[in-house]
Design a protein around this motif. Sequence first.
Motif, PDB file in Angstrom:
ATOM      1  N   GLU A 178      45.766   9.460  12.141  1.00 30.41           N
ATOM      2  CA  GLU A 178      46.428  10.238  11.096  1.00 30.41           C
ATOM      3  C   GLU A 178      47.850   9.731  10.894  1.00 30.41           C
ATOM      4  OE1 GLU A 178      48.157  12.386   8.430  1.00 30.41           O
ATOM      5  OE2 GLU A 178      45.992  12.506   8.727  1.00 30.41           O
ATOM      6  N   ARG A 179      48.176   9.467   9.662  1.00 31.85           N
ATOM      7  CA  ARG A 179      49.499   8.946   9.331  1.00 31.85           C
ATOM      8  C   ARG A 179      50.610   9.963   9.586  1.00 31.85           C
ATOM      9  NH1 ARG A 179      51.101   6.597   3.335  1.00 31.85           N
ATOM     10  NH2 ARG A 179      53.252   6.023   3.789  1.00 31.85           N
ATOM     11  N   GLY A 180      50.312  11.254   9.391  1.00 29.97           N
ATOM     12  CA  GLY A 180      51.299  12.302   9.579  1.00 29.97           C
ATOM     13  C   GLY A 180      51.502  12.658  11.037  1.00 29.97           C
ATOM     14  N   PRO A 181      52.328  13.684  11.295  1.00 31.03           N
ATOM     15  CA  PRO A 181      52.654  14.036  12.682  1.00 31.03           C
ATOM     16  C   PRO A 181      51.559  14.804  13.409  1.00 31.03           C
ATOM     17  CG  PRO A 181      53.802  15.493  11.163  1.00 31.03           C
ATOM     18  CD  PRO A 181      53.142  14.443  10.323  1.00 31.03           C
ATOM     19  N   ALA A 182      50.576  15.347  12.682  1.00 27.64           N
ATOM     20  CA  ALA A 182      49.523  16.134  13.318  1.00 27.64           C
ATOM     21  C   ALA A 182      48.387  16.331  12.322  1.00 27.64           C
ATOM     22  CB  ALA A 182      50.062  17.491  13.782  1.00 27.64           C
ATOM     23  N   PRO A 183      47.172  16.635  12.805  1.00 29.25           N
ATOM     24  CA  PRO A 183      46.089  16.955  11.871  1.00 29.25           C
ATOM     25  C   PRO A 183      46.359  18.261  11.150  1.00 29.25           C
ATOM     26  CG  PRO A 183      45.410  17.385  14.145  1.00 29.25           C
ATOM     27  CD  PRO A 183      46.740  16.682  14.215  1.00 29.25           C
ATOM     28  N   LEU A 184      45.871  18.355   9.920  1.00 35.79           N
ATOM     29  CA  LEU A 184      45.977  19.553   9.074  1.00 35.79           C
ATOM     30  C   LEU A 184      47.396  19.894   8.653  1.00 35.79           C
ATOM     31  CD1 LEU A 184      43.426  21.954  10.863  1.00 35.79           C
ATOM     32  CD2 LEU A 184      42.982  20.173   9.178  1.00 35.79           C
ATOM     33  N   VAL A 185      48.380  19.058   8.979  1.00 34.44           N
ATOM     34  CA  VAL A 185      49.769  19.406   8.680  1.00 34.44           C
ATOM     35  C   VAL A 185      50.006  19.514   7.178  1.00 34.44           C
ATOM     36  CG1 VAL A 185      50.592  17.004   8.709  1.00 34.44           C
ATOM     37  CG2 VAL A 185      52.178  18.873   9.223  1.00 34.44           C
ATOM     38  N   GLY A 186      49.326  18.717   6.380  1.00 33.47           N
ATOM     39  CA  GLY A 186      49.533  18.770   4.938  1.00 33.47           C
ATOM     40  C   GLY A 186      49.046  20.056   4.311  1.00 33.47           C
ATOM     41  N   ALA A 187      48.048  20.689   4.923  1.00 31.48           N
ATOM     42  CA  ALA A 187      47.494  21.922   4.378  1.00 31.48           C
ATOM     43  C   ALA A 187      48.125  23.167   4.979  1.00 31.48           C
ATOM     44  CB  ALA A 187      45.981  21.951   4.603  1.00 31.48           C
TER      45      ALA A 187
END
Length: 455
Positions: A178-187
């Motif tokens: 995952e490119r972001g800092p954690a899973p599901l962070v965008g939602a």
Amino acid sequence: MSGEFKDGRIVIVGASLAGLRAAEALRDEGFTGSLTVVGDEPHPPYDRPPLSKQVLLGQATADTTDLPMRRDPDADWRLGVRATGLDPMAKRVLLEDGESLPYDRLLIATGTRARPWPDPEEGARDGVFTLRTREDGAGLAERLAAGPERVLVIGGGFTGSEIASACRERGLEVTVAERGPAPLVGALGGTLAKLAAVMQRNHGVDLRTGVTVTALNGDGSFTGAQLSDGSRVDADVCVVALGAIRNVEWLADSGLAAGPRGIACDAGCRAFTMYGIVTDDIFVAGDVSRFPHPLFGYQMLSLEHWGNAVEQAEVAAHNMVNPGPLRRPHLAVPSFWSTQFGLNIKSVGVPTYSDHVVIAQGSLEARRLAMVYGYQGRITAAVTVDMAKATDYYRHLIETAAAFPPPPGAQDRALAADVPVPSAVPDPALLSHGPTVALTGYLPDRRLAVSQPTR
């Protein structure tokens, strides 16, 4: 006047959930005219959520996911044929087989498709999958049942996380990149994303965050991937879960306000032209739409929610066969659910439309909680973990624009035990997947230059 609305020719482009429910609702509303439903897949409408859950777990097969018909819509089904263009002046939908369908009113419900791996050659290797269609689900389920050594999931959104959960439940080794800092962070924002990361790692997921996949390796068959931090993941199955692309390309020359974020429409589901003029014979519903919602600052919302597709399809159908004074707006509060790693996650409202969050019930440590989101002092969303029954209460607070933080009566403990913290919703550009609710604001997807004649 009302008789004219109940007759004529209606074409629905999109034969999935929104298209089916709209066709049924049209007949329920008394429409007696000609009804044609166009779909690019050869199957009757089927349910997609089971593809990442029961189908991958071997509890159901992909060919048993047909959606039940609540009534026979008495429609002419044109399945396995793609719409390639729209001529609003002639009121015709152009099909890839050369036929054109005349209409008096049109509903666009073309939904989304899975975003493919950007390198077509790498994406075509045996063992590389996306998950959107019935064929995708059947192929991936068959490969997982064969017992691969390791599965690589690219993208930590809801689909990627559900796939990883299914892999672990099957006893398979899985890596999530995952490119972001954690899973599901965008939602869900940063606080709940931390819980998601802990749950994945506690269930044996090799979770890699803050990295991208730079290449898929293999000669004919997938053998692994290179990551941006210089590491390598050896795997024999790869699932690309990089979000969705809205199916709007066929509308490129239509003059509608259609772009990567979907088709803009008003609260009554009537499509806008690229000049911001509302049409009165073209309607939009489901994942492909973006529409203003007064509870969320009239932001244009793009939703990838099962419930929204149903509710918006019914509103669109009602408005297609009723004159202006009888039309109604689509004002349903968005809701969404997911089951993964033994947890039931349910969202109501728009978590990305927030600046602060507070845990109103339960706790992160107990892994059973209700987190409430606020924006500028009022409640805009709530997400529950294994507390699904609480969402109705928070839905009411959202609908009534209740003050944030919520009152003590909503909590298991005193309000002072939890202080609101920033919701930490990241810029979608920093993620490898998008949120299930996108705030598209007022920005058009293209900029127009208007030339005024000289005098």
